[in-house]
Scaffold this active site. Structure first.
Site, mmCIF file in Angstrom:
data_model
loop_
_atom_site.group_PDB
_atom_site.id
_atom_site.type_symbol
_atom_site.label_atom_id
_atom_site.label_comp_id
_atom_site.label_asym_id
_atom_site.label_seq_id
_atom_site.Cartn_x
_atom_site.Cartn_y
_atom_site.Cartn_z
ATOM 1 N N THR A 160 13.718 51.192 16.248
ATOM 2 C CA THR A 160 14.381 50.453 17.312
ATOM 3 C C THR A 160 13.379 49.742 18.225
ATOM 4 O O THR A 160 13.593 48.615 18.629
ATOM 5 C CB THR A 160 15.200 51.423 18.176
ATOM 6 N N PHE A 177 21.489 51.626 24.773
ATOM 7 C CA PHE A 177 20.952 52.975 24.607
ATOM 8 C C PHE A 177 22.050 54.024 24.449
ATOM 9 O O PHE A 177 21.803 55.221 24.582
ATOM 10 C CB PHE A 177 20.029 53.330 25.780
ATOM 11 N N CYS A 196 20.330 57.643 24.520
ATOM 12 C CA CYS A 196 18.966 57.735 24.003
ATOM 13 C C CYS A 196 18.065 58.593 24.889
ATOM 14 O O CYS A 196 17.925 58.323 26.077
ATOM 15 C CB CYS A 196 18.387 56.334 23.915
#
Ligand code: MNH
Length: 454
Positions: free
Chosen positions: A267, A391, A398
């Site tokens: 990512t 996120f 995350c």
């Protein structure tokens, strides 16, 4: 009875399998979104997936009292590799809570600050390489993948992949990408089909073993030669749940390690690659960012917090290209009615499609334009809640965000400070390749040192 959720015509037995291309699953969803709008249902191998993409609907399903993360079918398949690591664990699994408690402090502000020297070490290797290659073609994704991978291994396990000193990328990357691609495909095949593909199955197993062995070896080495560095690995080996005294098992530590290797580099390298694409497509953005970084002679951990414009570039990049492009939820109740009167039940996957959420015209002005300025002074925080979700959501969002952010700010800052950059092909238009995450395909640049910088 709730209102009927729009759905493409199903085919006997296979449902909507024909409406999606398993190798371009996201593009298929984006295409269907254009046809069906902010909510639609597809039925894949008996699994109902409801795709939502307006701020209003996403805001509703992000209420953690009513909804929880659901491990997607592809992620379920990926558990062969990452087991009950944080990313693929169900919230109800005891190991999710345990690892969450032990690992949260490892991504806290002080812990991330402490990683700055290691991040600088790896990023400086990229800078040196680009200086040596002055004017040559640079494959952007390749370079950021090497950097992100080396950064996560050095910061987390005090282990060096030394990717900038090899021609070929570390074999871990091939093995991992194979497993990602194959898991995606497996999740859309019938189990009988999977069983019949003997060679694929063997390769899949070997690649998984390779990743596991690599991590087990690092743990073995650490146990043999312990140190008192406060890195992620030591926190996992020694960390205890303060309430129960429970520790992570060796198997779970391995799953967390592979999780960090995957989540920690795919990512972030995608984010940096897209960021440079947009910076080059928008020369005034490049100019402003370079002016911002030129205010500082030296880049320290404290400089990074002051780089508001570069921060905005990264946020705006993730709006247009959320490198983890979707996440899945399900309601905790038997049935619930969404805004608009649509009824969903416990077994439905609710897939949040970030591409469209981040372009919801009710929330975003000029949604298709790259405008970092909109992310300044609070940015998306001034918009309706849950308009920007790259996120993920809530407690299952995350854990690596501060890590990714520090690494990305540093990379953009150092690169712009040291180089003038240009497209190899000025007419390059964005093409996207997708595994679990998305990246620009075939994006190349040239970099030349600007002047002597200390
Ligand atoms: Mn990350 C979860 C996006 C960088 C480790 N990450 C998520 C989710 C998204 C996400 C979205 C939620 C997924 C879901 O709901 O199924 N992550 C990103 C993006 C970047 C990123 C866009 C960089 C840019 N992530 C990182 C880094 C690490 C990391 C770096 C590790 C160092 N991420 C994780 C882990 C989870 C996660 C671990 C799962 C957390 C949990 O559920 O407890």
């Amino acid at each position: 009875m709730g209102k009927t959720i729009p759905q493409p015509q199903e085919t006997f037995l296979i449902g909507n399998l024909k409406d999606v291309d398993s190798e371009h699953f996201l593009e298929s969803l984006e295409r269907l979104q254009k046809l069906y709008g902010e909510i639609f249902r597809i039925n894949i191998l008996g699994q109902s997936i409801i795709v939502v993409s307006s701020q209003e609907l996403v805001n509703f399903v992000c209420d953690e009292n009513k909804f929880d993360k659901k491990v997607s079918i592809a992620l379920q398949e990926l558990r062969a590799l990452i087991g009950d690591g944080l990313f693929s664990a169900h919230t109800s699994e005891p190991n999710w809570k345990l690892a969450h408690k032990i690992l949260m402090p490892a991504f806290g502000p002080q812990a991330i600050r402490d990683m700055f020297p290691a991040m600088m070490d790896i990023c400086s290797q990229l800078i040196l390489r680009w200086e040596r290659f002055s004017g040559e073609e640079i494959d952007v994704c390749d370079n950021f993948t090497r950097m992100a991978l080396d950064t996560i291994t050095l910061c987390s396990f005090n282990y060096r992949f030394n990717s900038f000193y090899q021609n070929k990328m570390h074999h871990f990357v091939d093995a991992m990408v194979n497993v990602l691609v194959e898991s995606g495909k497996r999740s859309q095949r019938l189990s009988l089909q999977n069983a019949l593909m003997i060679n694929k199955a063997r390769q899949y197993k070997d690649d998984i073993s390779y990743c596991h062995n690599l991590c087990d070896e690092i743990v073995r080495e650490r146990r043999k030669n312990p140190n008192d560095v406060n890195d992620l690995l030591n926190r996992m080996i020694n960390g205890k749940d303060p309430d129960t005294g429970y520790q992570l098992s060796d198997e779970n530590i391995r799953y967390q390690m592979v999780t960090f290797l995957i989540a920690g580099h795919e990512t972030t390298s995608g984010l940096l690659s897209f960021a440079f694409y947009y910076i080059l497509k928008n020369p005034h953005v490049l100019q402003k960012a370079q002016a911002e970084i030129d205010q500082y002679d030296e880049i320290t951990v404290d400089t990074l917090n002051k780089l508001k414009y570069i921060d905005a570039i990264l946020k705006e990049t993730l709006r247009l290209q959320a490198t983890a492009p979707a996440f899945n939820l399900a309601t905790k109740e038997d049935k619930i009615t969404l805004p608009g009167g649509y009824e969903v039940c416990k077994d439905d996957f609710i897939l949040v499609l970030l591409h469209q959420l981040h372009r919801d015209p009710k929330v975003w002005d000029q949604p298709n334009e790259f405008i970092p300025e909109r992310m300044l002074n609070g940015g998306y925080e001034n918009l309706p809640p849950n308009s920007w979700k790259p996120f993920g959501n809530g407690q299952r969002g995350c854990i690596g965000r501060p890590f990714a952010w520090q690494e990305s700010l540093l990379a953009v800052a150092l690169i712009l400070k040291h180089f003038t950059i240009e497209f190899v092909d000025p007419s390059y238009d964005l093409r996207i390749k997708q595994t679990l995450t998305i990246k620009p395909d075939g994006f190349k640049i040239r970099a030349r040192p600007r002047r002597s910088v200390n």
